[in-house]
Write a protein that holds these residues in place. Structure first.
Motif, PDB file in Angstrom:
ATOM      1  N   PRO A   1      29.673  48.683  30.874  1.00 56.18           N
ATOM      2  CA  PRO A   1      30.438  47.455  31.119  1.00 56.18           C
ATOM      3  C   PRO A   1      30.233  46.438  30.011  1.00 56.18           C
ATOM      4  O   PRO A   1      29.175  46.398  29.379  1.00 56.18           O
ATOM      5  CB  PRO A   1      29.865  46.948  32.446  1.00 56.18           C
ATOM      6  N   PRO A   2      31.249  45.595  29.747  1.00 58.89           N
ATOM      7  CA  PRO A   2      31.093  44.539  28.737  1.00 58.89           C
ATOM      8  C   PRO A   2      30.100  43.499  29.214  1.00 58.89           C
ATOM      9  O   PRO A   2      29.784  43.427  30.414  1.00 58.89           O
ATOM     10  CB  PRO A   2      32.510  43.951  28.628  1.00 58.89           C
ATOM     11  N   PRO A   3      29.543  42.653  28.298  1.00 61.47           N
ATOM     12  CA  PRO A   3      28.556  41.644  28.697  1.00 61.47           C
ATOM     13  C   PRO A   3      29.058  40.717  29.811  1.00 61.47           C
ATOM     14  O   PRO A   3      28.282  40.289  30.657  1.00 61.47           O
ATOM     15  CB  PRO A   3      28.302  40.857  27.401  1.00 61.47           C
ATOM     16  N   SER A   4      30.360  40.404  29.819  1.00 58.66           N
ATOM     17  CA  SER A   4      30.898  39.489  30.833  1.00 58.66           C
ATOM     18  C   SER A   4      31.178  40.187  32.154  1.00 58.66           C
ATOM     19  O   SER A   4      31.546  39.536  33.131  1.00 58.66           O
ATOM     20  CB  SER A   4      32.193  38.857  30.314  1.00 58.66           C
ATOM     21  N   GLY A   5      31.032  41.520  32.210  1.00 57.93           N
ATOM     22  CA  GLY A   5      31.301  42.247  33.434  1.00 57.93           C
ATOM     23  C   GLY A   5      32.792  42.462  33.641  1.00 57.93           C
ATOM     24  O   GLY A   5      33.622  42.115  32.808  1.00 57.93           O
ATOM     25  N   TYR A   6      33.141  43.062  34.775  1.00 63.51           N
ATOM     26  CA  TYR A   6      34.543  43.287  35.110  1.00 63.51           C
ATOM     27  C   TYR A   6      35.010  42.156  36.011  1.00 63.51           C
ATOM     28  O   TYR A   6      34.499  41.977  37.121  1.00 63.51           O
ATOM     29  CB  TYR A   6      34.714  44.647  35.793  1.00 63.51           C
ATOM     30  N   THR A   7      35.972  41.405  35.545  1.00 66.87           N
ATOM     31  CA  THR A   7      36.370  40.173  36.197  1.00 66.87           C
ATOM     32  C   THR A   7      37.782  40.281  36.757  1.00 66.87           C
ATOM     33  O   THR A   7      38.454  41.302  36.620  1.00 66.87           O
ATOM     34  CB  THR A   7      36.325  39.019  35.188  1.00 66.87           C
ATOM     35  N   GLU A   8      38.234  39.189  37.375  1.00 67.14           N
ATOM     36  CA  GLU A   8      39.606  39.133  37.873  1.00 67.14           C
ATOM     37  C   GLU A   8      40.597  39.364  36.733  1.00 67.14           C
ATOM     38  O   GLU A   8      41.643  40.005  36.915  1.00 67.14           O
ATOM     39  CB  GLU A   8      39.868  37.784  38.536  1.00 67.14           C
ATOM     40  N   ALA A   9      40.272  38.834  35.551  1.00 65.68           N
ATOM     41  CA  ALA A   9      41.165  39.007  34.404  1.00 65.68           C
ATOM     42  C   ALA A   9      41.349  40.485  34.073  1.00 65.68           C
ATOM     43  O   ALA A   9      42.465  40.939  33.792  1.00 65.68           O
ATOM     44  CB  ALA A   9      40.604  38.258  33.194  1.00 65.68           C
ATOM     45  N   THR A  10      40.262  41.261  34.108  1.00 62.70           N
ATOM     46  CA  THR A  10      40.356  42.701  33.834  1.00 62.70           C
ATOM     47  C   THR A  10      41.256  43.386  34.846  1.00 62.70           C
ATOM     48  O   THR A  10      42.132  44.188  34.488  1.00 62.70           O
ATOM     49  CB  THR A  10      38.955  43.347  33.875  1.00 62.70           C
ATOM     50  N   ALA A  11      41.054  43.077  36.126  1.00 61.45           N
ATOM     51  CA  ALA A  11      41.865  43.697  37.179  1.00 61.45           C
ATOM     52  C   ALA A  11      43.335  43.302  37.046  1.00 61.45           C
ATOM     53  O   ALA A  11      44.235  44.136  37.241  1.00 61.45           O
ATOM     54  CB  ALA A  11      41.324  43.296  38.544  1.00 61.45           C
TER      55      ALA A  11
ATOM     56  N   VAL B   1      35.100  44.341  40.591  1.00 62.85           N
ATOM     57  CA  VAL B   1      34.413  45.486  39.993  1.00 62.85           C
ATOM     58  C   VAL B   1      34.948  46.789  40.595  1.00 62.85           C
ATOM     59  O   VAL B   1      35.296  47.738  39.882  1.00 62.85           O
ATOM     60  CB  VAL B   1      32.889  45.371  40.188  1.00 62.85           C
ATOM     61  N   SER B   2      35.023  46.832  41.929  1.00 65.71           N
ATOM     62  CA  SER B   2      35.537  48.043  42.582  1.00 65.71           C
ATOM     63  C   SER B   2      37.002  48.266  42.230  1.00 65.71           C
ATOM     64  O   SER B   2      37.428  49.404  41.993  1.00 65.71           O
ATOM     65  CB  SER B   2      35.384  47.917  44.108  1.00 65.71           C
TER      66      SER B   2
ATOM     67  N   TRP C   1      44.603  38.027  21.916  1.00 71.20           N
ATOM     68  CA  TRP C   1      44.815  36.591  22.138  1.00 71.20           C
ATOM     69  C   TRP C   1      46.006  36.382  23.079  1.00 71.20           C
ATOM     70  O   TRP C   1      45.966  35.580  24.006  1.00 71.20           O
ATOM     71  CB  TRP C   1      45.053  35.897  20.800  1.00 71.20           C
ATOM     72  N   GLY C   2      47.086  37.144  22.832  1.00 67.16           N
ATOM     73  CA  GLY C   2      48.260  37.033  23.688  1.00 67.16           C
ATOM     74  C   GLY C   2      47.988  37.475  25.117  1.00 67.16           C
ATOM     75  O   GLY C   2      48.497  36.888  26.074  1.00 67.16           O
ATOM     76  N   LEU C   3      47.163  38.512  25.284  1.00 67.19           N
ATOM     77  CA  LEU C   3      46.795  38.963  26.627  1.00 67.19           C
ATOM     78  C   LEU C   3      46.062  37.863  27.387  1.00 67.19           C
ATOM     79  O   LEU C   3      46.316  37.639  28.569  1.00 67.19           O
ATOM     80  CB  LEU C   3      45.916  40.208  26.537  1.00 67.19           C
ATOM     81  N   GLN C   4      45.157  37.181  26.691  1.00 62.46           N
ATOM     82  CA  GLN C   4      44.370  36.133  27.347  1.00 62.46           C
ATOM     83  C   GLN C   4      45.222  34.902  27.634  1.00 62.46           C
ATOM     84  O   GLN C   4      45.152  34.328  28.726  1.00 62.46           O
ATOM     85  CB  GLN C   4      43.174  35.745  26.469  1.00 62.46           C
ATOM     86  N   CYS C   5      46.034  34.479  26.654  1.00 63.21           N
ATOM     87  CA  CYS C   5      46.753  33.217  26.786  1.00 63.21           C
ATOM     88  C   CYS C   5      48.073  33.356  27.532  1.00 63.21           C
ATOM     89  O   CYS C   5      48.500  32.427  28.203  1.00 63.21           O
ATOM     90  CB  CYS C   5      47.032  32.635  25.393  1.00 63.21           C
ATOM     91  N   GLN C   6      48.723  34.506  27.399  1.00 63.72           N
ATOM     92  CA  GLN C   6      50.080  34.656  27.915  1.00 63.72           C
ATOM     93  C   GLN C   6      50.107  35.571  29.133  1.00 63.72           C
ATOM     94  O   GLN C   6      50.515  35.159  30.222  1.00 63.72           O
ATOM     95  CB  GLN C   6      50.965  35.227  26.809  1.00 63.72           C
ATOM     96  N   THR C   7      49.665  36.810  28.973  1.00 69.57           N
ATOM     97  CA  THR C   7      49.802  37.797  30.037  1.00 69.57           C
ATOM     98  C   THR C   7      49.040  37.391  31.293  1.00 69.57           C
ATOM     99  O   THR C   7      49.566  37.487  32.408  1.00 69.57           O
ATOM    100  CB  THR C   7      49.310  39.169  29.537  1.00 69.57           C
ATOM    101  N   LEU C   8      47.783  36.969  31.124  1.00 61.65           N
ATOM    102  CA  LEU C   8      46.983  36.616  32.291  1.00 61.65           C
ATOM    103  C   LEU C   8      47.578  35.426  33.037  1.00 61.65           C
ATOM    104  O   LEU C   8      47.530  35.368  34.270  1.00 61.65           O
ATOM    105  CB  LEU C   8      45.543  36.307  31.869  1.00 61.65           C
ATOM    106  N   THR C   9      48.145  34.479  32.310  1.00 61.39           N
ATOM    107  CA  THR C   9      48.737  33.315  32.966  1.00 61.39           C
ATOM    108  C   THR C   9      49.951  33.722  33.801  1.00 61.39           C
ATOM    109  O   THR C   9      50.111  33.298  34.946  1.00 61.39           O
ATOM    110  CB  THR C   9      49.162  32.275  31.916  1.00 61.39           C
TER     111      THR C   9
END
Length: 592
Positions: A560-570, A479-480, A420-428
């Motif tokens: 790969p996860p259902p949502s694919g590899y996104t900007e958030a993953t990178a 993705v790359s 939750w912290g990765l999504q709400c805090q780190t990514l921002t």
């Protein structure tokens, strides 16, 4: 109870799932050992292992760390044990039970294992016929008994395996029978509005040229399209199942060279992703932006969806712009207080370029597992019953694990809070820093690679490869970027463990050496001491934990996860790189 009594009870239940049979026989084996009935205990153990879904005690050379089934063949997340480790008397026992049982589920499993051992076509035919009978019984019960979904998935597992065996023995008559049963199963699943397992059956019909000759492809197309419509009507957010079904429709278009069908499937996928994006906007604009990007990528492939593509791109820009504001409503959930968090974002926007990179390497960017663990322990003290409740973990379709006990549940709670912290805090924070550099015209590639060079221990060759990944990130090819960054991060951790004079390899079977797994390296005491327990826990959650992001294993195993590899993953991987570079001051003097 005796072994014969238990087997008699198992004989009466066709719909019992195999892992339940495994558990019953496993417990019986333990009981028989306590009673001194060693021969019956060995037989119960053998049968339990035959029905096991995940692990097997038949290990090559008795290796203690070899717990997974040898991938002799796999279908529907099922695999069979290493047959070379069974003795002749074991095979005699299996032949006896295969001939004796009238339960199609048990006969199918016994005959299948015997076919793999003997390569006897009669055993293969027995297995195929039993699988068809088993699937038919499951379908008849699928809308009339409790545990109906288990029955549905058992049918979906059995039929593809039957097709596979029939192709191995080149028996066109049995292949035709199995294909007919599979087609009927698809129709039945649509009738009872259970579309989740259809993608498994569709794969078994689409992917083999010999099988495709035996089916009406237009009827299969109609069935998949009907399943997509049923999915849309019966689920609030059908993105997972809908995506799988539409991907099969797209594959069917490719094998039949039907350009119109391919375009229809792509447009439907784009629409599905856009619907998911609209729903995500109510929770996280950053996540929504990733779905809009995925929708745009699919729509671009159609070649003639200008209006839909323009609409999605506008929504993508709006979601990106709103992503920072998303965090305000979650301020109470953050490890960093609201005022401090706002001050950090403002400081990033106004600071020099080097400061933006330094922020990504700071300790406050990632959540603190230690703080979360203490809070979870306090909660367990106040409410011990709730801490004992099992936490069920799924992969989107089936239960993959159920935690057991207070300590394991606390670790699960910590993982969920960190995610939750990765999504709400780190990514921002990461997005703000990256946008700041890009907005000033600064080369993000030069800023990141320059910071890595300052570490003093990262090799120039690795940093050069990481520069390629950063170029892909800047170009929007996430993705790359993810697929290049992930193995390089593992390599950097391995390099660092070597710098610390800790082993990076281990002795394997046959007196050969192999690399230690990444999760094993992250548990290395010297590395834990250098990084600190919080950073190590975060790295494991991000890279190797099944209930975490598990990026390393998903990338390297091609899952790969259902949502694919996104900007958030990178972005998270870029943060990890900067965190690794920042530990340079703590390294031993001889490093670098």
């Amino acid at each position: 109870m005796s072994l014969d009594e238990v087997l008699k009870d198992l004989e009466q239940d066709t719909l019992m799932v195999h892992d339940e049979r495994h558990e019953i026989l496993k417990r019986l084996k333990e009981q028989l050992e306590c009673e001194g009935c060693q021969r019956d205990a060995r037989e119960a153990s053998l049968l339990a292992d035959v029905f096991a879904l995940g692990t097997n005690r038949f290990t090559p050379g008795g290796s203690a760390d070899y717990e997974r089934f040898h991938p002799m063949f796999q279908a529907g997340n099922r695999a069979y044990p290493v047959l070379d480790n069974l003795h002749s008397e074991d095979w005699d026992i299996l032949r006896h039970h295969a001939n004796k049982t009238q339960n199609p589920a048990m006969k199918a499993r016994y005959a299948d294992v015997l076919w793999e051992y003997t390569k006897d076509h009669e055993q293969a035919a027995e297995a195929i016929c039993a699988y068809i009978e088993y699937a038919s019984a499951c379908l008849e019960a699928s809308d009339s008994v409790s545990g109906a979904r288990d029955a549905i998935w058992q049918a979906a597992d059995a039929l593809p395996r039957a097709i596979q065996i029939s192709l191995q023995i080149n028996n066109s008559e049995l292949t035709k029978r199995t294909v007919e049963a599979t087609t009927e199963a698809i129709r039945e699943f649509i009738r009872i509005e259970e579309t989740d397992p259809i993608h498994l059956l569709a794969d078994s019909l689409i992917e083999n040229r010999q099988v495709r000759k035996l089916i009406d492809l237009s009827a299969l197309r109609d069935s998949i399209e009907e399943a997509v419509e049923v999915t849309r009507k019966t689920q609030d957010q059908p993105v997972f199942t809908g995506e799988q079904l539409l991907t099969r429709l797209r594959r069917l278009a490719e094998v039949t060279q039907d350009k119109c069908l391919r375009r229809e499937a792509l447009l439907a996928l784009g629409e599905l992703y856009e619907e998911q994006s609209d729903a995500e906007c109510q929770r996280s604009h950053l996540v929504a932006a990733d779905w809009y990007r995925k929708s745009a990528s699919v729509l671009q492939e159609t070649g003639s969806a200008e209006e839909a593509l323009r609409r999605v791109l506008i929504k993508h820009q709006e979601a990106n712009a709103a992503s920072v504001d998303d965090m305000k409503q979650f301020s109470a959930e953050m490890s960093i207080p609201k005022e401090e968090f706002e001050a950090m974002l403002n400081q990033i926007r106004e600071a020099a370029d080097q400061h933006s990179i330094a922020v990504l390497a700071g300790a406050g960017v990632l959540p603190s597992p230690g703080e979360q663990r203490e809070a979870a322990k306090e909660n367990a003290k106040r409410s011990p019953l709730s801490a004992l409740l099992p936490h069920v973990i799924t992969d989107g379709t089936r239960v993959t694990k159920s935690t057991d006990g207070i300590d394991e549940n606390i670790e699960h709670m910590v993982t969920q809070q960190v995610l939750w912290g990765l999504q709400c805090q780190t990514l921002t924070i990461a997005k703000c820093a990256v946008d700041h550099l890009s907005g000033k015209g600064t080369s993000l590639i030069d800023a990141v690679t320059g910071f890595l060079l300052q570490s003093g221990w990262m090799s120039r060759d690795r940093i050069k490869i990481i520069g390629v990944a950063m170029q892909r990130y800047v170009e929007g090819d996430f993705v790359s970027a993810v697929h290049v960054l992930t193995p390089q991060i593992e390599g950097l951790i391995r390099d660092l463990v070597g710098h610390l004079r800790a082993p990076t390899t281990k002795l394997a079977r046959g007196n050969t050496t192999q690399y230690r797994a990444l999760d094993e390296l992250l548990r290395e005491p010297q590395l834990v001491e250098l990084f600190g327990s919080d950073l190590v826990r975060n790295l494991r959650i991000i890279l190797t934990e099944q209930i975490g992001l598990n990026i390393r294993n998903e990338v390297c195993h091609g899952e790969p996860p259902p949502s694919g590899y996104t900007e958030a993953t990178a972005l998270i991987l870029i943060v990890v790189l900067c965190q690794l570079a920042a530990i340079r001051a703590s390294l031993p003097e001889q490093v670098g």
